[in-house]
Design a protein around this motif. Structure first.
Motif, PDB file in Angstrom:
ATOM      1  N   ALA A  66      27.562  35.589  41.103  1.00 12.24           N
ATOM      2  CA  ALA A  66      28.734  35.905  39.457  1.00 12.24           C
ATOM      3  C   ALA A  66      29.354  35.882  41.001  1.00 12.24           C
ATOM      4  N   ALA A  67      31.101  35.741  40.095  1.00 13.06           N
ATOM      5  CA  ALA A  67      31.938  35.946  40.967  1.00 13.06           C
ATOM      6  C   ALA A  67      33.156  37.763  40.489  1.00 13.06           C
ATOM      7  N   LEU A  68      33.045  37.577  41.791  1.00 10.30           N
ATOM      8  CA  LEU A  68      33.991  38.970  41.205  1.00 10.30           C
ATOM      9  C   LEU A  68      35.878  39.228  41.247  1.00 10.30           C
ATOM     10  N   LYS A  69      36.556  38.885  40.088  1.00  5.89           N
ATOM     11  CA  LYS A  69      37.631  38.853  39.556  1.00  5.89           C
ATOM     12  C   LYS A  69      38.165  39.880  39.592  1.00  5.89           C
ATOM     13  N   LEU A  70      39.380  40.832  41.100  1.00  5.88           N
ATOM     14  CA  LEU A  70      40.245  40.908  40.794  1.00  5.88           C
ATOM     15  C   LEU A  70      41.762  41.397  40.706  1.00  5.88           C
ATOM     16  N   ALA A  71      42.373  41.562  39.696  1.00  9.67           N
ATOM     17  CA  ALA A  71      43.824  41.048  39.843  1.00  9.67           C
ATOM     18  C   ALA A  71      44.652  42.418  39.404  1.00  9.67           C
ATOM     19  N   GLY A 103      40.788  46.386  36.746  1.00  9.02           N
ATOM     20  CA  GLY A 103      41.187  44.941  36.699  1.00  9.02           C
ATOM     21  C   GLY A 103      40.006  44.295  37.201  1.00  9.02           C
ATOM     22  N   VAL A 104      38.807  44.213  37.112  1.00  3.92           N
ATOM     23  CA  VAL A 104      37.766  44.029  37.274  1.00  3.92           C
ATOM     24  C   VAL A 104      37.753  42.816  36.337  1.00  3.92           C
ATOM     25  N   LEU A 105      36.896  41.626  36.367  1.00  4.76           N
ATOM     26  CA  LEU A 105      36.385  40.511  36.130  1.00  4.76           C
ATOM     27  C   LEU A 105      34.700  40.418  36.396  1.00  4.76           C
ATOM     28  N   VAL A 106      34.395  40.449  36.090  1.00  4.86           N
ATOM     29  CA  VAL A 106      32.838  39.641  36.065  1.00  4.86           C
ATOM     30  C   VAL A 106      32.301  38.240  35.602  1.00  4.86           C
ATOM     31  N   LEU A 107      32.641  37.139  36.606  1.00  8.04           N
ATOM     32  CA  LEU A 107      32.820  36.380  36.335  1.00  8.04           C
ATOM     33  C   LEU A 107      31.093  35.233  35.858  1.00  8.04           C
ATOM     34  N   GLU A 108      30.629  34.230  35.673  1.00  4.95           N
ATOM     35  CA  GLU A 108      30.205  32.675  35.711  1.00  4.95           C
ATOM     36  C   GLU A 108      30.925  32.213  37.208  1.00  4.95           C
ATOM     37  N   ARG A 109      29.605  32.229  38.149  1.00  2.30           N
ATOM     38  CA  ARG A 109      29.810  31.396  39.772  1.00  2.30           C
ATOM     39  C   ARG A 109      29.865  30.038  38.948  1.00  2.30           C
TER      40      ARG A 109
END
Length: 297
Positions: A66-71, A103-109
């Protein structure tokens, strides 16, 4: 987890929050909590990464990548989540978890180092345009997405405030184009908002998927306009750059069934707006390229 945020992100956040960025200071602890809460294993921080978020490549306990995205809040991660949820993986990266916290999203890698920009230019434009078409859907009922009129209204105020005599004719033309375009928008679609070749990454589920939307609701030509100026540095360096740009406008408009003059108008507005914004934060070379490009339109 100890890490240094990528310098590209640090520099970009310094441009948008020149008086300091509390979010950046708290980022290591935010990442630590996000990883611990989900029992994730960290592989690496994606670098050089983007200008508005941090992406950490991770795995769940069962091995799922997965990809952990923070904004930061000012980059509207909740709006991104809502758009990705509505697209449901059609043309865009798949959202793996629900509500945004901190602000955290967990996305498909996806393959973060392989964007459509790696393809030859003609092929890259074709693949990018095909991906963009899939995103143009009816927005969800009762949505809270910003409209093109609202977003460009804020931008227009900043453009007027920062225009000097040298760029005044371009600014006047861009603002006049905006007024005319908003008088009769032909459609009401959910748009990516910041679409370009580098926002289309290779995937396993589909060959190419869009990432990093800053969603907005309005007409398709607004979304396509940012793609017109992709690889602007190559266009400016080419002796036939102006002619190539006009052909690109025509080709993209025809391939995606968008009115050519509306696409030209939004391309002008968005190039001038981006050029002036680059000037305001001291990116003079970017500003010169964008304003020269705008002069061709």
């Amino acid at each position: 987890m100890a890490f240094e945020p990528p310098q590209r992100l640090v520099r970009a956040l310094g441009e948008t929050a020149p008086d300091g960025d509390d979010w950046l200071a708290k980022l290591p602890e935010t990442v630590r909590r996000a990883v611990a809460l989900r029992e994730l294993t960290v592989e690496r921080v994606q670098a050089p990464g983007g200008r508005s978020s941090l992406v950490v490549l991770v795995r769940y306990a069962d091995g799922t990548p997965a990809a952990l995205k923070l904004a930061p809040p000012r980059f509207r991660p909740e709006a991104e989540r809502a758009a990705l949820a509505h697209w449901g993986g059609l043309g865009a990266v798949l959202l793996l978890e629900g509500p945004v916290t901190e602000g955290v999203l967990v996305l498909e890698r996806l393959h973060p180092d392989v964007s459509v920009r790696s393809l030859p230019e003609a092929k890259a434009l074709l693949e990018a345009a095909g991906t963009l078409r899939r995103l143009w859907v009816e927005p969800p009922a009762g949505h809270s997405f910003e409209s093109v009129a609202e977003r460009t209204g804020r931008q227009a105020l900043a453009m007027r405030a920062s225009a000097d005599a040298e760029v005044a004719p371009l600014v006047d033309a861009a603002l006049a184009a905006r007024e005319e375009l908003l008088a009769a928008p032909p459609e009401h679609r959910l748009l990516h908002g910041t679409f370009r070749q580098s926002k289309v990454l290779a995937g396993e589920r589909m060959p190419w998927l869009a990432v990093g939307p800053d969603p907005v609701v309005g007409e398709c030509a607004f979304d396509l306009a940012r793609l017109v100026r992709d690889r602007v540095e190559d266009l400016i360096a080419s002796p036939s750059g102006a002619a190539t740009t006009r052909r690109r406008v025509k080709r993209l408009a025809e391939s995606l069934e968008v009115d050519q003059e509306r696409l030209r108008g939004w391309t002008l507005f968005r190039a001038v707006e981006s050029g002036l914004r680059a000037r305001r934060v001291g990116r003079e070379q970017d500003a010169e390229l964008l304003l020269e490009f705008a002069g061709w339109l």
